[in-house]
Design a protein around this motif. Structure first.
Motif, short mmCIF file in Angstrom:
data_model
loop_
_atom_site.label_atom_id
_atom_site.label_comp_id
_atom_site.label_asym_id
_atom_site.label_seq_id
_atom_site.Cartn_x
_atom_site.Cartn_y
_atom_site.Cartn_z
N ILE A 30 81.48 2.57 7.37
CA ILE A 30 80.76 1.31 7.58
C ILE A 30 79.73 1.49 8.69
O ILE A 30 78.56 1.13 8.54
N SER A 31 80.14 2.07 9.81
CA SER A 31 79.21 2.25 10.93
C SER A 31 78.07 3.18 10.55
O SER A 31 76.91 2.91 10.87
N MET A 32 78.37 4.26 9.84
CA MET A 32 77.30 5.20 9.45
C MET A 32 76.32 4.54 8.49
O MET A 32 75.11 4.77 8.58
N ALA A 33 76.81 3.72 7.57
CA ALA A 33 75.91 3.02 6.65
C ALA A 33 75.00 2.06 7.43
O ALA A 33 73.79 2.00 7.17
N LEU A 34 75.56 1.33 8.37
CA LEU A 34 74.75 0.39 9.17
C LEU A 34 73.76 1.13 10.06
O LEU A 34 72.62 0.69 10.22
N ILE A 35 74.19 2.24 10.64
CA ILE A 35 73.28 3.03 11.49
C ILE A 35 72.15 3.60 10.64
O ILE A 35 70.98 3.55 11.04
N LEU A 36 72.48 4.10 9.48
CA LEU A 36 71.44 4.61 8.58
C LEU A 36 70.47 3.50 8.21
O LEU A 36 69.25 3.70 8.20
N TRP A 37 70.99 2.32 7.92
CA TRP A 37 70.13 1.17 7.62
C TRP A 37 69.27 0.83 8.83
O TRP A 37 68.08 0.54 8.70
N GLY A 38 69.83 0.90 10.02
CA GLY A 38 69.08 0.59 11.24
C GLY A 38 67.99 1.60 11.56
O GLY A 38 67.07 1.31 12.33
N LEU A 39 68.08 2.78 10.99
CA LEU A 39 67.07 3.82 11.22
C LEU A 39 65.91 3.74 10.23
O LEU A 39 65.01 4.58 10.28
N ARG A 40 65.91 2.73 9.37
CA ARG A 40 64.83 2.62 8.41
C ARG A 40 63.52 2.38 9.15
O ARG A 40 63.50 1.88 10.28
N ILE A 41 62.43 2.75 8.52
CA ILE A 41 61.10 2.52 9.09
C ILE A 41 60.71 1.09 8.77
O ILE A 41 60.70 0.68 7.60
N VAL A 42 60.43 0.33 9.79
CA VAL A 42 60.07 -1.08 9.61
C VAL A 42 58.57 -1.20 9.82
O VAL A 42 58.06 -0.88 10.89
N THR A 43 57.88 -1.66 8.79
CA THR A 43 56.44 -1.85 8.89
C THR A 43 56.15 -3.26 9.38
O THR A 43 57.02 -4.13 9.37
N SER A 44 54.90 -3.48 9.76
CA SER A 44 54.55 -4.82 10.25
C SER A 44 54.69 -5.86 9.16
O SER A 44 54.98 -7.02 9.43
#
Length: 173
Positions: free
Chosen positions: A154-168
């Motif tokens: 669960i934590s690794m999935a959320l961390i991976l999601w949190g590392l996504r590139i967020v555009t403006s």
């Protein structure tokens, strides 16, 4: 198609980021700092535990605890440095933080118990060798150790999601 993906991403960002991005940033920074403290504490534990290795019922298990706590210290330090860069909301970051911390200690504690008890053959035979504790000891080691896997994923999935590139565009601006 790209508008649909952008709308879904924006919706997920709102769900995960929550209403206040500034409070999320402060929470992430505080959690990252706490991880740095935990990582250093694990190094201290590993160093002190190293002195006990020859005195344990199964020194090989003691060495496993020493190595595992050092590895977990490195992992938690690395995540602590990375943590403020995650694009997660307050609730999601808390879930990722606590599931990772739980998983780390739910992995380490059974090894410590096995080393102290001279047990663990049923769950960690490579480290424990022939060392077998009472039925209760073996069950405790088993339950705690296996409880570490789901929170880790669960934590690794959320961390991976949190590392996504967020555009403006996906941030709403």
């Amino acid at each position: 198609m790209s508008k649909v993906v952008r709308d879904i991403t924006t919706s997920l960002d709102g769900f995960i980021a929550g209403p206040s991005d500034m409070s999320s940033s402060n929470i992430l920074s505080g959690q990252g700092h706490r991880m740095l403290q935990i990582g250093i504490a694990l190094f201290v534990f590993s160093g002190l535990e190293g002195f006990a290795i020859p005195r344990l019922p199964v020194p090989l298990l003691g060495r496993s605890v020493h190595t595992l706590s050092g590895l977990q210290g490195v992992m938690i330090l690395a995540l602590g440095l990375l943590w403020p860069r995650l694009h997660l909301g307050a609730t999601t970051s808390r879930i990722a933080f606590w599931t990772y911390i739980y998983s780390s200690f739910a992995t380490l504690v059974p090894f410590v118990l096995a080393a102290l008890w001279g047990a663990g053959n049923t769950t960690i035979p490579l480290a424990a060798g022939a060392a077998r504790g009472s039925a209760l000891q073996e069950v405790i080691i088993n339950i705690v150790l296996y409880s570490a896997a789901p929170p880790f994923f669960i934590s690794m999935a959320l961390i991976l999601w949190g590392l996504r590139i967020v555009t403006s565009q996906s941030q709403g601006g």
